[in-house]
Design a protein around this motif. Structure first.
Motif, PDB file in Angstrom:
ATOM      1  N   VAL A  59       0.842  -1.208   0.000  1.00  0.00           N
ATOM      2  CA  VAL A  59       0.000   0.000   0.000  1.00  0.00           C
ATOM      3  C   VAL A  59       0.873   1.252   0.000  1.00  0.00           C
ATOM      4  O   VAL A  59       0.590   2.227  -0.720  1.00  0.00           O
ATOM      5  CB  VAL A  59      -0.954   0.001   1.207  1.00  0.00           C
ATOM      6  N   ARG A  60       1.917   1.237   0.796  1.00  0.00           N
ATOM      7  CA  ARG A  60       2.783   2.430   0.877  1.00  0.00           C
ATOM      8  C   ARG A  60       3.556   2.651  -0.406  1.00  0.00           C
ATOM      9  O   ARG A  60       3.908   3.782  -0.736  1.00  0.00           O
ATOM     10  CB  ARG A  60       3.747   2.306   2.052  1.00  0.00           C
ATOM     11  N   GLY A  61       3.836   1.582  -1.144  1.00  0.00           N
ATOM     12  CA  GLY A  61       4.540   1.713  -2.396  1.00  0.00           C
ATOM     13  C   GLY A  61       6.039   1.869  -2.208  1.00  0.00           C
ATOM     14  O   GLY A  61       6.549   2.104  -1.117  1.00  0.00           O
ATOM     15  N   ASP A  62       6.770   1.760  -3.310  1.00  0.00           N
ATOM     16  CA  ASP A  62       8.228   1.889  -3.315  1.00  0.00           C
ATOM     17  C   ASP A  62       8.658   1.769  -4.768  1.00  0.00           C
ATOM     18  O   ASP A  62       7.825   1.664  -5.684  1.00  0.00           O
ATOM     19  CB  ASP A  62       8.872   0.797  -2.452  1.00  0.00           C
ATOM     20  N   LYS A  63       9.966   1.764  -4.994  1.00  0.00           N
ATOM     21  CA  LYS A  63      10.459   1.552  -6.349  1.00  0.00           C
ATOM     22  C   LYS A  63      10.155   0.115  -6.778  1.00  0.00           C
ATOM     23  O   LYS A  63      10.083  -0.787  -5.948  1.00  0.00           O
ATOM     24  CB  LYS A  63      11.958   1.833  -6.416  1.00  0.00           C
ATOM     25  N   ARG A 110       9.245  -5.862  -5.627  1.00  0.00           N
ATOM     26  CA  ARG A 110       9.144  -7.186  -6.251  1.00  0.00           C
ATOM     27  C   ARG A 110       9.143  -8.334  -5.241  1.00  0.00           C
ATOM     28  O   ARG A 110       8.296  -9.237  -5.329  1.00  0.00           O
ATOM     29  CB  ARG A 110      10.276  -7.368  -7.261  1.00  0.00           C
ATOM     30  N   PRO A 111      10.054  -8.378  -4.261  1.00  0.00           N
ATOM     31  CA  PRO A 111      10.021  -9.525  -3.341  1.00  0.00           C
ATOM     32  C   PRO A 111       8.745  -9.597  -2.519  1.00  0.00           C
ATOM     33  O   PRO A 111       8.302 -10.699  -2.145  1.00  0.00           O
ATOM     34  CB  PRO A 111      11.246  -9.308  -2.447  1.00  0.00           C
ATOM     35  N   VAL A 114       1.761  -4.336  -8.541  1.00  0.00           N
ATOM     36  CA  VAL A 114       0.951  -4.295  -7.317  1.00  0.00           C
ATOM     37  C   VAL A 114      -0.520  -4.116  -7.669  1.00  0.00           C
ATOM     38  O   VAL A 114      -1.407  -4.750  -7.080  1.00  0.00           O
ATOM     39  CB  VAL A 114       1.441  -3.163  -6.398  1.00  0.00           C
ATOM     40  N   ALA A 115      -0.806  -3.240  -8.640  1.00  0.00           N
ATOM     41  CA  ALA A 115      -2.197  -3.034  -9.057  1.00  0.00           C
ATOM     42  C   ALA A 115      -2.778  -4.306  -9.662  1.00  0.00           C
ATOM     43  O   ALA A 115      -3.944  -4.652  -9.409  1.00  0.00           O
ATOM     44  CB  ALA A 115      -2.263  -1.878 -10.053  1.00  0.00           C
ATOM     45  N   ALA A 116      -1.988  -5.009 -10.453  1.00  0.00           N
ATOM     46  CA  ALA A 116      -2.475  -6.262 -11.038  1.00  0.00           C
ATOM     47  C   ALA A 116      -2.765  -7.286  -9.953  1.00  0.00           C
ATOM     48  O   ALA A 116      -3.779  -8.012 -10.001  1.00  0.00           O
ATOM     49  CB  ALA A 116      -1.437  -6.791 -12.028  1.00  0.00           C
ATOM     50  N   LEU A 117      -1.894  -7.363  -8.971  1.00  0.00           N
ATOM     51  CA  LEU A 117      -2.106  -8.268  -7.827  1.00  0.00           C
ATOM     52  C   LEU A 117      -3.411  -7.933  -7.108  1.00  0.00           C
ATOM     53  O   LEU A 117      -4.217  -8.818  -6.788  1.00  0.00           O
ATOM     54  CB  LEU A 117      -0.910  -8.166  -6.893  1.00  0.00           C
ATOM     55  N   SER A 118      -3.605  -6.655  -6.843  1.00  0.00           N
ATOM     56  CA  SER A 118      -4.806  -6.254  -6.099  1.00  0.00           C
ATOM     57  C   SER A 118      -6.060  -6.469  -6.925  1.00  0.00           C
ATOM     58  O   SER A 118      -7.124  -6.813  -6.381  1.00  0.00           O
ATOM     59  CB  SER A 118      -4.689  -4.783  -5.683  1.00  0.00           C
TER      60      SER A 118
END
Length: 916
Positions: A245-249, A254-255, A288-292
């Motif tokens: 949710v917080r996000g990052d590069k 990825r992990p 991350v969006a695809a995962l969610s």
């Protein structure tokens, strides 16, 4: 045994750690404490050269002396954190270090470890000797490590290493984690601190085939510990979701994406975090969006997702750049509309948000889906959908008007967008007024070079020397020279740099030495440049490139400053692009004539090269003709002759050097690179002229050239009204942004666009390469330069050979021809080019973008590189905006091909628009 610094230092310089430790262990505590000041003085006064030794570096032994004599943790930490010792922490013999500390029975060892831990690196440190040393000190002192970024970074890297210090294979990662004493303390921070996921991603370095084996896979190890109950599943899943949710590069996320997939959350677990997943879908990075999206769809299929959450999140998701994700969202919403007929209107209004997506195929998909439902929609909803459809592009507004029963928009009713004329370069900042201000600017110059800053520093050094004398300058500049000796001391690496020339000039001003070998070499270089018109080679270490003119001018100041009280430089520009107003130069030369002094030769030549190409006012020409000094007569003749003639610029192709096996050599790894050859258009002229306008590219492309890295502004300001010459010199470096993924030189392009002069093959090719640069800031620089050139009044291209169109072609069409050539074989990636062209179109340069596209498309349609459909889509949008009706060779054939590929669809769309 009495401690003696000379004895200890001798052993330290021999790398005798055991001998140094014995000296300290056999001494009494009183002698150790008394010896502390000698250790401190010895370390601070050590010869700088000793720190560069490898096997016999004294730093590890000095560290033993520190722990053996320091009275407090604060004093020990201060000495150990000195730069020279700080760099050698990984080399300190930890067993002997702790043995000395144990013999002293120190009660502040843990405090020392905590202090040192604050200096652990937070990134890019794959040698964990520093972590091992620091934690060993803390463990021996009986304290836990603080949860700081450096500590967590070091711990994580140490944990992830699958091989020990001696190359032995370590146990599986889940075993190492289970047995690690700091797991519960530090693992939560791996999820909480930004960027640490990149350490996990990079942990595959050194593994076979660049990937960790299953035994050393971080997500698998975490899942294993969760399965056996060592870690709490709920805590880990919550930590993963919070991290995502917080996000990052991307490489840092990825992990955690992989860990989420390996945890395989149940419907109940996903439902408990539904709002978090909704936020990921709206705001998260692509994976991350695809995962969610997959997770939320699972919950929705189970009937446990609130429709309001879906609609609110879906509206944002429909504008994301990931088209696959957007298409999946539209399909999902269509399914929901069939499932919830009572709320289908709300769903279709949500789908209509996709009308605002930048991709035409997404807009069309949304419109087609809603169009099938029109007979079943009420008039109020149709009216709202018709309003939403006003943002559609290309031919879609007319289709929407027919579907929703409203009037079709009139083509061209809003007019063709245009760009305002360029504002032009700004005036130079005011001159430096005091010696203290000059010292500040010199320090700023060391940290960030710029042409403007160099000009102000050189001008101020001359002016303040004549006005204030040595005293004030010595007071202000001597501390700067002492603080930055590496910049101002000559070595084999920097002997021709402008900093060494400036340092010599400063020494001549504040305290001229009786013998200065650098000053003598510069004196020879200036003489050779004047007598032979040459920089570089025998008797001159100054660069023969255009940036060498700056060093030559600084050397000229160093050589002549004490020989004459020159009150000013005449070449200081009046505008930040390097341009010099002729009226200002007339004023300066008139003053020189009235006061009886002559400007220095290269200062005057640089001034003449900076005069603009525009017609000079009659009063300036008349004033110059009235001057009688040698400099005045040269100025008048320069104006009368029209200044520096344009050089001849010709395209030149470099081909990579192939090895016997067909691959490319490491120093010429690029299959081909477009360059440019320069020739002066006349013999004679200024002494600076021939080298500036003569360039013969090498046969092979240069590996990652960096001749002008950080001095792009200096290059542009040498010849501000002959930008083609500057572009030719820097073209290899500019090309490397696209074909070798380098970064930085793109900032040169807006500087050249602010200059004047014909646009030839070098500048055209440089702009094409910069549009295809890997780094986004460099591509943005290409857009800025393109907009500036497009806003100028009718710039033309003078090229006569190569892929660039012939004389009289617009610059945009010429850039398009080069792009078509470079992108057709993958030398430049078309996918990088399209976003910049779209930005230029949205900024108002639609006509110029269309000229570029019509020149590029014929060759690209024949080659069919990836992203060609995206370029055709952009062409359709631009064509609608300007009402274009041009015939593009190859487009009709592509549109007539059978099939429903996106390339064919976009070709048909563009073809239908261009056909009356």
């Amino acid at each position: 045994m009495r401690l003696d610094w000379e004895m200890l230092d001798r052993r330290a310089r021999c790398g005798d750690h055991a001998g140094v430790a014995r000296l300290l262990l056999h001494a009494s505590e009183a002698d150790r404490l008394a010896f502390g000041k000698a250790v401190e003085a010895g370390i601070k006064g050590a010869d700088p050269n000793v720190w560069w030794r490898s096997d016999t570096n004294p730093a590890p032994s000095y560290a033993l002396a520190v722990i053996g004599t320091a009275p407090t943790a604060a004093k020990a930490a201060t000495l150990l954190m000195r730069r020279e010792l700080r760099a050698m922490w990984r080399m300190i013999p930890v067993d002997r270090f702790l043995a000395v500390a144990l013999a002293r029975e120190l009660d502040w060892l843990g405090d020392l470890g905590a202090r040192l831990s604050r200096r652990l690196p937070t990134r890019n440190n794959w040698d964990n000797g520093e972590w091992a040393f620091t934690t060993s000190v803390m463990r021996a002192g009986g304290v836990e490590p603080p949860v700081t970024e450096g500590i967590v970074h070091g711990w994580l890297l140490s944990l992830l290493q699958s091989y020990g210090d001696r190359g032995q294979k370590r146990p599986p990662l889940n075993v190492r984690m289970r047995e690690d004493p700091y797991l519960d303390l530090l693992l939560p921070a791996v999820f909480e601190m930004d960027g640490l996921g990149a350490d996990v991603t990079h942990s595959s370095w050194g593994e076979p085939e660049g990937r960790p084996s299953p035994a050393h896979h971080f997500p698998a190890a975490i899942v294993s510990l969760v399965a056996e109950g060592r870690l709490e599943r709920k805590d880990i899943l919550t930590a993963v979701v919070d991290r995502l949710v917080r996000g990052d590069k991307p490489n840092a996320l990825r992990p955690f994406v992989l860990l989420h997939d390996e945890l395989a959350p149940t419907v109940d677990e996903i439902a408990g975090h539904a709002l978090d997943y909704a936020r990921m879908l709206a705001e998260g990075a692509g994976p991350v969006a695809a995962l969610s999206q997959r997770a939320l769809r699972t919950v929705d299929d189970a009937g446990r997702l609130d429709l309001e959450t879906l609609l609110d999140t879906g509206a944002t998701a429909l504008l994301r750049k990931e088209k696959t994700l957007v298409k999946a969202q539209i399909s999902w919403l269509e399914k929901v509309a069939r499932r919830e007929p009572g709320r289908a209107g709300e769903v279709f209004e949500t789908i209509a948000v996709a009308f605002g997506h930048p991709a035409l195929d997404i807009q069309e998909r949304a419109l087609t889906l809603i169009g099938k439902q029109v007979p079943r929609l009420g008039p109020e909803l149709l009216a709202r959908l018709a309003d939403a459809a006003q943002v559609l592009a290309s031919d879609l507004p007319a289709r929407a008007a027919e579907l929703f029963g409203v009037a079709a928009p009139v083509a061209g009713s809003t007019g063709v967008p245009s760009l305002p004329p360029p504002a032009g370069p700004a005036l130079m900042p005011p001159p430096i007024a005091t010696a203290a201000e000059l010292a500040e600017e010199v320090v700023a110059l060391l940290h960030e070079q710029s042409g403007v800053r160099w000009e102000r520093v050189l001008a101020a050094l001359v002016t303040l020397h004549a006005r204030d004398g040595r005293g004030a300058l010595a007071t202000a500049l001597r501390p700067v020279m002492e603080r930055y000796p590496a910049w101002f001391s000559e070595s084999r690496w920097n002997s021709g740099s402008p900093f060494v020339c400036l340092a010599t000039a400063i020494r001549m001003v504040i305290d001229a030495p009786r013998h200065d070998s650098t000053h003598q070499r510069l004196h020879s270089a200036v003489r050779v440049a004047w007598q032979e018109g040459r920089r570089g080679g025998v008797n001159s270490k100054l660069s023969d490139r255009p940036d060498g003119v700056l060093a030559l001018r600084a050397a000229e100041v160093a050589v002549h400053l004490n020989g004459s009280m020159m009150p000013m430089l005449v070449a200081t520009p009046t505008r930040v692009n390097g341009s010099l107003d002729p009226a200002v130069l007339l004023e300066r030369l008139s003053r020189a004539e009235a006061e009886g002094w002559q400007p220095w030769p290269f200062d005057l030549e640089q001034a003449l090269l900076r005069l603009p190409r525009t017609p000079v006012p009659a009063e300036v020409t008349a004033g110059a003709a009235a001057l009688t000094s040698a400099a005045g007569r040269q100025f008048a003749q320069w104006l009368a002759s029209g200044g520096l003639p344009d050089p001849v610029s010709e395209p030149f192709t470099q081909f990579g050097d192939r090895k016997a096996n067909g691959g490319y050599t490491w120093d010429a790894p690029v299959p081909r690179r477009l360059a440019a050859r320069l020739r002066p258009s006349r013999d004679g002229g200024l002494r600076l002229e021939r080298q500036l306008l003569t360039l013969d590219p090498l046969k092979y492309p240069v590996y990652m050239p960096d001749d002008f890295k950080g001095v792009e502004e200096v290059l542009a300001m040498v010849l501000p009204h002959h930008r083609e010459a500057a572009a030719a010199w820097a073209l290899g470096e500019v090309a490397s942004m696209a074909d070798q993924d380098q970064k930085g030189p793109g900032r040169l392009l807006p500087l050249l666009a602010d200059g004047t002069g014909p646009i030839g093959p070098a500048l055209v090719t440089a702009l094409a390469y910069t549009f295809g640069a890997k780094q986004e800031p460099d591509r943005a620089a290409a857009v800025d330069a393109f907009l500036t050139l497009a806003a100028a009044e009718g710039p033309t291209v003078t090229a006569t050979e190569g892929p660039t169109p012939g004389s009289g072609a617009t610059f945009a069409g010429s850039v398009g021809a080069v792009l078509g050539d470079l992108c057709s074989d993958g030398t430049v990636k078309l996918s990088r080019v399209v976003p910049g062209l779209a930005d230029a179109h949205r900024a108002g340069a639609s006509v110029a973008v269309w000229e570029l596209l019509t020149a590029a498309l014929p060759e690209l349609l024949a080659a069919k590189p990836r992203s060609l459909p995206d370029l055709l889509e952009l062409a359709t949008q631009v064509a609608v905006t300007i009402g274009a009706r041009d015939e593009i060779p190859g487009l009709a054939a592509e549109a007539a091909r059978p099939g429903s590929s996106r390339l064919v669809q976009e070709a048909k769309r563009l073809r239908s628009l261009l056909t009356p």
